[in-house]
Design a protein around this motif. Structure first.
Motif, PDB file in Angstrom:
ATOM      1  N   VAL A  13     -12.927 -77.257  -4.731  1.00  0.00           N
ATOM      2  CA  VAL A  13     -14.296 -77.428  -5.219  1.00  0.00           C
ATOM      3  C   VAL A  13     -15.078 -76.121  -5.102  1.00  0.00           C
ATOM      4  CG1 VAL A  13     -16.483 -78.610  -4.783  1.00  0.00           C
ATOM      5  CG2 VAL A  13     -14.345 -79.889  -4.732  1.00  0.00           C
ATOM      6  N   LEU A  14     -14.899 -75.423  -3.984  1.00  0.00           N
ATOM      7  CA  LEU A  14     -15.583 -74.147  -3.776  1.00  0.00           C
ATOM      8  C   LEU A  14     -15.242 -73.150  -4.876  1.00  0.00           C
ATOM      9  CD1 LEU A  14     -17.289 -72.261  -1.932  1.00  0.00           C
ATOM     10  CD2 LEU A  14     -15.161 -71.692  -0.742  1.00  0.00           C
ATOM     11  N   LEU A  15     -13.951 -73.011  -5.172  1.00  0.00           N
ATOM     12  CA  LEU A  15     -13.522 -72.071  -6.211  1.00  0.00           C
ATOM     13  C   LEU A  15     -13.993 -72.516  -7.588  1.00  0.00           C
ATOM     14  CD1 LEU A  15      -9.873 -71.345  -4.979  1.00  0.00           C
ATOM     15  CD2 LEU A  15     -11.886 -69.870  -4.758  1.00  0.00           C
ATOM     16  N   LEU A  16     -13.962 -73.824  -7.828  1.00  0.00           N
ATOM     17  CA  LEU A  16     -14.381 -74.353  -9.129  1.00  0.00           C
ATOM     18  C   LEU A  16     -15.855 -74.062  -9.388  1.00  0.00           C
ATOM     19  CD1 LEU A  16     -13.651 -76.266 -11.600  1.00  0.00           C
ATOM     20  CD2 LEU A  16     -14.666 -78.081 -10.224  1.00  0.00           C
ATOM     21  N   ILE A  17     -16.702 -74.329  -8.399  1.00  0.00           N
ATOM     22  CA  ILE A  17     -18.140 -74.165  -8.584  1.00  0.00           C
ATOM     23  C   ILE A  17     -18.540 -72.701  -8.586  1.00  0.00           C
ATOM     24  CG2 ILE A  17     -20.406 -74.681  -7.582  1.00  0.00           C
ATOM     25  CD1 ILE A  17     -19.196 -77.272  -6.481  1.00  0.00           C
ATOM     26  N   ALA A  18     -17.923 -71.903  -7.721  1.00  0.00           N
ATOM     27  CA  ALA A  18     -18.306 -70.495  -7.612  1.00  0.00           C
ATOM     28  C   ALA A  18     -17.886 -69.682  -8.826  1.00  0.00           C
ATOM     29  CB  ALA A  18     -17.701 -69.891  -6.344  1.00  0.00           C
ATOM     30  N   THR A  19     -16.817 -70.118  -9.517  1.00  0.00           N
ATOM     31  CA  THR A  19     -16.360 -69.390 -10.695  1.00  0.00           C
ATOM     32  C   THR A  19     -17.400 -69.491 -11.807  1.00  0.00           C
ATOM     33  OG1 THR A  19     -14.065 -69.925 -10.155  1.00  0.00           O
ATOM     34  CG2 THR A  19     -14.515 -69.184 -12.403  1.00  0.00           C
ATOM     35  N   ALA A  49     -25.281 -84.960 -12.517  1.00  0.00           N
ATOM     36  CA  ALA A  49     -24.255 -85.150 -13.543  1.00  0.00           C
ATOM     37  C   ALA A  49     -22.864 -85.233 -12.912  1.00  0.00           C
ATOM     38  CB  ALA A  49     -24.314 -84.015 -14.552  1.00  0.00           C
ATOM     39  N   SER A  50     -22.645 -84.422 -11.882  1.00  0.00           N
ATOM     40  CA  SER A  50     -21.353 -84.453 -11.197  1.00  0.00           C
ATOM     41  C   SER A  50     -21.102 -85.821 -10.565  1.00  0.00           C
ATOM     42  CB  SER A  50     -21.293 -83.367 -10.117  1.00  0.00           C
ATOM     43  OG  SER A  50     -21.433 -82.083 -10.677  1.00  0.00           O
ATOM     44  N   LEU A  51     -22.149 -86.423 -10.027  1.00  0.00           N
ATOM     45  CA  LEU A  51     -21.999 -87.750  -9.426  1.00  0.00           C
ATOM     46  C   LEU A  51     -21.643 -88.789 -10.480  1.00  0.00           C
ATOM     47  CD1 LEU A  51     -24.943 -87.777  -6.844  1.00  0.00           C
ATOM     48  CD2 LEU A  51     -22.518 -87.255  -6.470  1.00  0.00           C
ATOM     49  N   VAL A  52     -22.196 -88.628 -11.688  1.00  0.00           N
ATOM     50  CA  VAL A  52     -21.834 -89.533 -12.785  1.00  0.00           C
ATOM     51  C   VAL A  52     -20.352 -89.369 -13.116  1.00  0.00           C
ATOM     52  CG1 VAL A  52     -22.188 -90.059 -15.224  1.00  0.00           C
ATOM     53  CG2 VAL A  52     -24.150 -89.607 -13.754  1.00  0.00           C
ATOM     54  N   LEU A  53     -19.872 -88.121 -13.171  1.00  0.00           N
ATOM     55  CA  LEU A  53     -18.461 -87.873 -13.463  1.00  0.00           C
ATOM     56  C   LEU A  53     -17.570 -88.418 -12.354  1.00  0.00           C
ATOM     57  CD1 LEU A  53     -18.625 -84.234 -14.906  1.00  0.00           C
ATOM     58  CD2 LEU A  53     -18.307 -86.369 -16.166  1.00  0.00           C
ATOM     59  N   SER A 120     -21.488 -82.352 -19.434  1.00  0.00           N
ATOM     60  CA  SER A 120     -20.559 -81.938 -20.490  1.00  0.00           C
ATOM     61  C   SER A 120     -19.810 -80.653 -20.142  1.00  0.00           C
ATOM     62  CB  SER A 120     -21.340 -81.741 -21.796  1.00  0.00           C
ATOM     63  OG  SER A 120     -22.381 -80.793 -21.616  1.00  0.00           O
ATOM     64  N   ASN A 121     -19.891 -80.248 -18.878  1.00  0.00           N
ATOM     65  CA  ASN A 121     -19.215 -79.026 -18.439  1.00  0.00           C
ATOM     66  C   ASN A 121     -17.695 -79.224 -18.506  1.00  0.00           C
ATOM     67  OD1 ASN A 121     -18.308 -76.710 -17.219  1.00  0.00           O
ATOM     68  ND2 ASN A 121     -19.327 -77.058 -15.272  1.00  0.00           N
ATOM     69  N   PRO A 122     -16.999 -78.481 -19.347  1.00  0.00           N
ATOM     70  CA  PRO A 122     -15.537 -78.678 -19.483  1.00  0.00           C
ATOM     71  C   PRO A 122     -14.781 -78.544 -18.174  1.00  0.00           C
ATOM     72  CG  PRO A 122     -16.388 -77.274 -21.247  1.00  0.00           C
ATOM     73  CD  PRO A 122     -17.510 -77.447 -20.263  1.00  0.00           C
ATOM     74  N   LYS A 123     -15.202 -77.606 -17.307  1.00  0.00           N
ATOM     75  CA  LYS A 123     -14.517 -77.429 -16.029  1.00  0.00           C
ATOM     76  C   LYS A 123     -14.605 -78.690 -15.175  1.00  0.00           C
ATOM     77  CE  LYS A 123     -16.445 -73.912 -14.135  1.00  0.00           C
ATOM     78  NZ  LYS A 123     -16.680 -72.919 -13.076  1.00  0.00           N
ATOM     79  N   ASP A 124     -15.796 -79.264 -15.097  1.00  0.00           N
ATOM     80  CA  ASP A 124     -15.978 -80.452 -14.271  1.00  0.00           C
ATOM     81  C   ASP A 124     -15.263 -81.663 -14.854  1.00  0.00           C
ATOM     82  OD1 ASP A 124     -17.507 -78.854 -12.708  1.00  0.00           O
ATOM     83  OD2 ASP A 124     -19.407 -79.890 -13.023  1.00  0.00           O
ATOM     84  N   ILE A 125     -15.317 -81.805 -16.180  1.00  0.00           N
ATOM     85  CA  ILE A 125     -14.622 -82.925 -16.822  1.00  0.00           C
ATOM     86  C   ILE A 125     -13.130 -82.867 -16.518  1.00  0.00           C
ATOM     87  CG2 ILE A 125     -13.954 -83.912 -19.044  1.00  0.00           C
ATOM     88  CD1 ILE A 125     -16.685 -83.112 -20.118  1.00  0.00           C
ATOM     89  N   LEU A 126     -12.533 -81.679 -16.678  1.00  0.00           N
ATOM     90  CA  LEU A 126     -11.102 -81.512 -16.406  1.00  0.00           C
ATOM     91  C   LEU A 126     -10.790 -81.798 -14.948  1.00  0.00           C
ATOM     92  CD1 LEU A 126      -8.280 -80.617 -17.319  1.00  0.00           C
ATOM     93  CD2 LEU A 126      -8.940 -78.268 -16.794  1.00  0.00           C
ATOM     94  N   PHE A 127     -11.636 -81.319 -14.059  1.00  0.00           N
ATOM     95  CA  PHE A 127     -11.388 -81.513 -12.629  1.00  0.00           C
ATOM     96  C   PHE A 127     -11.406 -82.994 -12.257  1.00  0.00           C
ATOM     97  CE2 PHE A 127     -13.090 -82.155  -8.334  1.00  0.00           C
ATOM     98  CZ  PHE A 127     -12.106 -81.536  -7.587  1.00  0.00           C
ATOM     99  N   PHE A 128     -12.447 -83.701 -12.678  1.00  0.00           N
ATOM    100  CA  PHE A 128     -12.596 -85.095 -12.257  1.00  0.00           C
ATOM    101  C   PHE A 128     -11.584 -86.016 -12.924  1.00  0.00           C
ATOM    102  CE2 PHE A 128     -16.943 -83.640 -11.098  1.00  0.00           C
ATOM    103  CZ  PHE A 128     -16.838 -83.916  -9.744  1.00  0.00           C
TER     104      PHE A 128
END
Length: 205
Positions: A13-19, A49-53, A120-128
């Motif tokens: 999560v740290l690497l995902l968000i910081a990137t 939005a992250s909580l919704v995902l 709609s962040n592609p990174k977050d969608i893919l992660f979740f």
């Protein structure tokens, strides 16, 4: 509790968000153009939005449902259009001599913009969708795991975005903020363009 799995999740999560991505670019752009208060509201919007995902991912896990990739591509496509709109709207302000504070949107719009971009962040969608289920066994009970993973996400997400806000607001001189706003706006436009091309290729083979 599986401590090693939890630490792996936290690092991921740290690497995902910081990137750098659309959320980071939006937060930096908002900090440089409209100040820390509105940037914080934007960060809270992306976190919501992250909580919704997370809720969607939990629903998929609990019901063993299958999400159509085209549906995800369509959601991401709409997000790219919105990100492109934000980028195009921010560039004239960054190039203008009129102080941005004089034409700054409302605080409510900061929450809304953050929520839409985060959702709609592609990174977050893919992660979740692809990676989040792999960490659901962090405790013996799924409900406990979901709560724990959500709390870890919230803490890391707000900490990283808060750090970006602090660094932009405190360490960047006022004369350089226009350049920061222009650069982050251009980055948002590039992200939106690449995302549009990628998702159109999925929807229109």
């Amino acid at each position: 509790m599986n401590t090693a799995l939890l630490l792996t999740y936290a690092l991921t999560v740290l690497l995902l968000i910081a990137t750098p991505g659309p959320v980071v670019a939006l937060v930096i752009n908002t900090t440089a153009s409209a100040g820390r208060r509105r940037a914080l509201l934007t960060a809270l919007g992306t976190n919501a939005a992250s909580l919704v995902l997370i809720a969607v991912a939990a629903s998929v896990i609990l019901t063993s449902a299958v999400i159509d990739p085209r549906w995800l591509a369509a959601l991401s496509l709409l997000g790219c259009l919105f990100i492109g709109y934000l980028a195009i709207a921010s560039l004239p302000e960054a190039l203008s001599d009129i102080p941005v504070a004089a034409v700054a949107p409302t605080q409510r719009s900061g929450l809304w913009q953050g929520f839409v971009v985060g959702l709609s962040n592609p990174k977050d969608i893919l992660f979740f969708v692809a990676f989040f289920p792999q960490f659901i066994q962090v405790t013996a009970y799924i409900n406990h795991s979901l709560v724990l993973l959500s709390l870890v996400w919230i803490a890391i997400d707000l900490s990283i975005l808060g750090l970006y806000i602090f660094l932009t607001a405190r360490l960047v001189s006022p004369r350089h903020r226009r350049l920061i706003s222009l650069t982050s706006g251009a980055l948002l436009l590039v992200i939106a363009t690449v995302g549009l091309i990628y998702n159109l290729n999925i929807l229109l083979p």
